[in-house]
Enzyme design. Structure first.
Site, short mmCIF file in Angstrom:
data_model
loop_
_atom_site.label_atom_id
_atom_site.label_comp_id
_atom_site.label_asym_id
_atom_site.label_seq_id
_atom_site.Cartn_x
_atom_site.Cartn_y
_atom_site.Cartn_z
N ALA A 7 47.28 20.09 -18.11
CA ALA A 7 46.19 19.71 -17.22
C ALA A 7 46.46 20.36 -15.87
O ALA A 7 47.60 20.70 -15.54
CB ALA A 7 46.14 18.19 -17.10
N GLY A 53 48.94 18.93 -21.55
CA GLY A 53 47.63 18.92 -22.18
C GLY A 53 47.43 20.05 -23.18
O GLY A 53 46.61 19.94 -24.09
N GLU A 56 49.01 18.88 -26.30
CA GLU A 56 48.13 17.82 -26.81
C GLU A 56 46.87 18.40 -27.45
O GLU A 56 46.40 17.89 -28.47
CB GLU A 56 47.80 16.86 -25.65
CG GLU A 56 49.03 16.09 -25.19
CD GLU A 56 48.82 15.35 -23.87
OE1 GLU A 56 48.48 16.01 -22.87
OE2 GLU A 56 48.98 14.12 -23.84
N GLU A 99 55.49 16.13 -18.70
CA GLU A 99 54.83 15.28 -17.69
C GLU A 99 55.80 14.45 -16.86
O GLU A 99 55.51 14.15 -15.69
CB GLU A 99 53.81 14.35 -18.35
CG GLU A 99 52.52 15.03 -18.80
CD GLU A 99 52.61 15.63 -20.18
OE1 GLU A 99 53.72 15.72 -20.75
OE2 GLU A 99 51.56 16.00 -20.71
N1 CAA Z 1 48.18 23.37 -13.48
C1 CAA Z 1 47.79 24.16 -12.47
N2 CAA Z 1 48.25 25.42 -12.30
C2 CAA Z 1 49.16 25.87 -13.16
C3 CAA Z 1 49.64 25.09 -14.23
C4 CAA Z 1 49.10 23.77 -14.37
N3 CAA Z 1 49.45 22.97 -15.38
N4 CAA Z 1 50.55 25.80 -14.90
C5 CAA Z 1 50.65 26.98 -14.29
N5 CAA Z 1 49.80 27.05 -13.24
C6 CAA Z 1 49.61 28.14 -12.30
C7 CAA Z 1 50.77 28.28 -11.34
O1 CAA Z 1 50.62 27.37 -10.29
C8 CAA Z 1 50.64 29.72 -10.93
O2 CAA Z 1 49.60 29.81 -9.98
P1 CAA Z 1 49.76 30.83 -8.72
O3 CAA Z 1 49.84 32.20 -9.36
O4 CAA Z 1 48.51 30.60 -7.96
O5 CAA Z 1 51.01 30.43 -8.04
C9 CAA Z 1 50.15 30.40 -12.20
O6 CAA Z 1 49.60 29.37 -13.02
C10 CAA Z 1 51.26 31.06 -12.99
O7 CAA Z 1 52.27 30.11 -13.24
P2 CAA Z 1 53.83 30.32 -12.81
O8 CAA Z 1 53.92 31.26 -11.66
O9 CAA Z 1 54.43 28.96 -12.67
O10 CAA Z 1 54.36 31.06 -14.11
P3 CAA Z 1 55.87 31.04 -14.67
O11 CAA Z 1 55.91 32.08 -15.72
O12 CAA Z 1 56.87 31.10 -13.57
O13 CAA Z 1 56.02 29.59 -15.37
C11 CAA Z 1 55.32 27.73 -16.71
C12 CAA Z 1 55.22 29.25 -16.47
C13 CAA Z 1 56.74 27.36 -17.16
C14 CAA Z 1 54.32 27.39 -17.80
C15 CAA Z 1 54.98 26.99 -15.39
O14 CAA Z 1 53.75 27.49 -14.89
C16 CAA Z 1 54.84 25.49 -15.55
O15 CAA Z 1 55.81 24.79 -15.66
N6 CAA Z 1 53.56 25.00 -15.52
C17 CAA Z 1 53.30 23.58 -15.53
C18 CAA Z 1 53.51 22.98 -16.89
C19 CAA Z 1 53.27 21.49 -16.85
O16 CAA Z 1 53.94 20.73 -16.17
N7 CAA Z 1 52.26 21.03 -17.64
C20 CAA Z 1 51.92 19.63 -17.73
C21 CAA Z 1 50.78 19.34 -16.80
S1 CAA Z 1 50.46 17.61 -16.69
C22 CAA Z 1 49.51 17.26 -18.02
O17 CAA Z 1 49.17 18.10 -18.84
C23 CAA Z 1 49.08 15.83 -18.08
C24 CAA Z 1 48.44 15.40 -19.33
O18 CAA Z 1 49.04 15.17 -20.35
C25 CAA Z 1 47.04 15.12 -19.31
#
Ligand code: CAA
Length: 255
Positions: free
Chosen positions: A61, A106, A109, A129
């Site tokens: 998400a 998400g 999921e 999460e």
């Molecule tokens: N939401 C918003 N933006 C996201 C995102 C997310 N879940 N995941 C990645 N992005 C964005 C980053 O902020 C980044 O944006 P900018 O270029 O503007 O800085 C861009 O995508 C590229 O990501 P990274 O630079 O972080 O890429 P990376 O290769 O270094 O890392 C990754 C990749 C390990 C997937 C890392 O992006 C990450 O950990 N993302 C978040 C994963 C996460 O925590 N997901 C769970 C979300 S909560 C959820 O889903 C709740 C639910 O159950 C409903």
């Protein structure tokens, strides 16, 4: 959101690669519309859901959007995600997740709401999460234990550890792992195989499995008998059995 229908297969592509296809509420609504349109399209028998770009299926998400939400808005978002994923799980047409990279939060999921998960070798699953002060909110606490067992599900949800494709396969979270360059081709092949089977039988099998996993065994097998009877009542049943006995290919008509 992109959708194309070709050769009986609808392919939905989540298209926000710069944010690793992170799901905001607008995308969830678009996904819902695309899935309902694919379900209604007579020319599509099977759906494939995938992510744009080489890196991610869906990285979860949208954290930037979620950070700004009130508690009530957060609740609405989780309920929207749950609703969309339940639609995906319960539509009659089979849905294949083509997991082309990160399937986190998400994204994991979403993949779990699909009927079959085919992953690229470089894909990584996970429910991270707890790193954000929340828990999986689009069905993860329910579908992960159903897929891989409660102990493993707790391990991965409580640690937030990522699950590489090969390990996901061993756990039963990914059903096949293929070379990244071949992912869509393999998914289309599998979709084509399913599309060639008797449509009502495919639908009834999906429904019986889904229904049975939510009820006790006796109710599950009772439902199976009803779904079996529906399949048995079709002209395709007579055609399939006649074709087998005549040693020829069946020509199914979906009735
Ligand atoms: N939401 C918003 N933006 C996201 C995102 C997310 N879940 N995941 C990645 N992005 C964005 C980053 O902020 C980044 O944006 P900018 O270029 O503007 O800085 C861009 O995508 C590229 O990501 P990274 O630079 O972080 O890429 P990376 O290769 O270094 O890392 C990754 C990749 C390990 C997937 C890392 O992006 C990450 O950990 N993302 C978040 C994963 C996460 O925590 N997901 C769970 C979300 S909560 C959820 O889903 C709740 C639910 O159950 C409903």
């Amino acid at each position: 959101m992109l959708m194309e229908i070709a050769d009986g297969i609808a392919t939905i592509t989540l298209n926000r690669p710069k944010a690793l296809n992170a799901l905001n509420t607008a995308m969830l609504n678009e996904l819902k519309e695309a899935v309902l349109a694919a379900e209604a399209a007579v020319e599509a028998a099977v759906l494939i859901i995938t992510g744009a770009g080489e890196k991610a299926f869906v990285a979860g998400a949208d954290i930037a959007q979620m950070r700004e939400l009130t508690t009530l808005e957060g609740r609405r978002m989780t309920m929207l995600g749950q609703e969309v994923f339940q639609i995906i799980e319960n539509i009659e047409k089979p849905v294949i997740a083509a997991v082309n990279g990160f399937a986190l939060g998400g994204g994991c999921e979403l993949a779990m709401a699909c009927d079959i998960r085919i992953a690229a070798e470089n894909a990584k699953f996970g429910q991270p999460e707890v790193n954000l002060g929340i828990i999986p909110g689009f069905g993860g606490t329910q579908r992960l234990p159903r897929l891989i067992g409660r102990g493993r599900a707790k391990y991965y949800i409580l640690t937030g550890e990522m699950i590489p494709a090969a390990a996901a396969f061993e756990l039963g979270l990914a059903d096949r792992v293929v070379k990244a360059g071949e992912l869509l081709e393999v998914c289309r092949e599998v979709a084509g195989t399913i599309a060639g089977k008797a449509p009502v039988a495919v639908r009834m099998a999906k429904r019986a499995i889904n229904r049975g996993l939510d009820v006790d065994l006796a109710s599950g097998v009772a439902y199976e008998a009803e779904a079996y009877t529906t399949a048995f009542s079709t002209a395709d049943r007579v055609e399939g059995m006649s074709a087998f006995l005549a040693k020829r290919a069946a020509a199914f008509q979906g009735k």
